[in-house]
Scaffold this motif. Sequence first.
Motif, PDB file in Angstrom:
ATOM      1  N   THR A 163      69.308  32.364 -25.528  1.00  0.00           N
ATOM      2  CA  THR A 163      69.607  33.604 -26.248  1.00  0.00           C
ATOM      3  C   THR A 163      71.093  33.679 -26.584  1.00  0.00           C
ATOM      4  N   SER A 168      68.451  38.907 -26.275  1.00  0.00           N
ATOM      5  CA  SER A 168      67.464  38.837 -25.199  1.00  0.00           C
ATOM      6  C   SER A 168      66.327  37.875 -25.500  1.00  0.00           C
ATOM      7  N   LYS A 169      66.331  37.271 -26.695  1.00  0.00           N
ATOM      8  CA  LYS A 169      65.259  36.366 -27.087  1.00  0.00           C
ATOM      9  C   LYS A 169      65.833  34.988 -27.422  1.00  0.00           C
ATOM     10  N   ALA A 221      61.595  37.976 -19.567  1.00  0.00           N
ATOM     11  CA  ALA A 221      61.146  38.448 -20.873  1.00  0.00           C
ATOM     12  C   ALA A 221      61.727  39.803 -21.249  1.00  0.00           C
ATOM     13  N   GLY A 223      64.832  40.600 -20.594  1.00  0.00           N
ATOM     14  CA  GLY A 223      66.278  40.450 -20.728  1.00  0.00           C
ATOM     15  C   GLY A 223      67.047  40.657 -19.447  1.00  0.00           C
ATOM     16  N   ALA A 237      64.545  33.360 -21.276  1.00  0.00           N
ATOM     17  CA  ALA A 237      65.494  32.597 -22.083  1.00  0.00           C
ATOM     18  C   ALA A 237      66.639  32.126 -21.205  1.00  0.00           C
TER      19      ALA A 237
END
Length: 356
Positions: A163, A168-169, A221, A223, A237
């Motif tokens: 990320t 966050s992804k 997932a 964050g 991530a």
Amino acid sequence: MNDPIAPRRHRQPRGTATERLSLREVRALATAVLRHHGFSDPHVEAVADTLVAGERDGCASHGLYRLLGCIATLRAGKVSPDAMPKLHEMAPALLRVDAMRGFSQVAYKTALPYLIGKARSQGIAALGINRCVHFSALWADIEPLTDAGLVALACTPSHAWVTPAGGSKPLFGTNPLAFGWPRAGQPAFIFDFATSTVARGEIELHRRAGKPIPEGWGIDADGKSCTDAATVLDHGAMLTFGGHKGAALAAMVELLAGPLIADMTSMDSLAYDAGTKSSPMGGELIIAIDPARFLGAQCEAELARAESLFEAMLGQGARLPSQRRYRAREASLRHGVLIPRALYDDAVALLPRGAA
């Protein structure tokens, strides 16, 4: 060559955690597995070289462990086992080589002498490796150039696993960046680091060992900071090192070894993967610079000035990049390497029954 795949007479009791193999035995195992699964001789030799080099230099995340990924990538139909690279001269100082969806090693070996020749004739040269499946550390691509007396840089994207700072992804790959400086009579100054906090292989090894990862390596997932390797790998991530600075370098790698050479970004590579968890597909950019052409009569004096910088670093108690790797190389050449028993068994399981 009929080298033994395992040193049976030296094998430790079944309950122990490791196997000690000579580098010759590591090569024999890797070669046998790759050949059994249909890789052509050039790919067998080049990929085995990379796997042995990883174990030899103490880089377990890029050693024999990667053999499992090579075979998984083949079984998923995401790598060609017999690809024949095609070399293209774009300009006096520019080359591109199409790996034809094979592993990067054979394509690089094909282009390497031309890259060195162009760097020496032009002073600087760049090589784009296209449509390659990439799993190796970049120092393995840098060392042949520093051995030739050249300064070198290399970078490559991967899958979108990392990320950006503040995100966050997953968006970036681990996007390693490597640099090498030749040194007369001494091992080259080489660094090779992911722009993520750690190489993904390190997290994968933690998962295999059932160990938590340190804080700051990844998020879940939602964050949130996470120390469970499986959660980070499968649902969350990874993080860049240095926050926004690492993210900026990761974006630079995406651009240099993606759109600049007309190849995939890490997002493109992950989409191409289609959930198979194969090794990344994409490009690599390598730049070689000849200090003799840049400096002319000043070359010897300027390279000596570089040595004074290294001496000053060591004089403060600092360790030069790759020193640990060079020490590991010396030790493994004498004593072999320790392979986790579970990894050894997984590699042997890729052979026909009774072959080991």
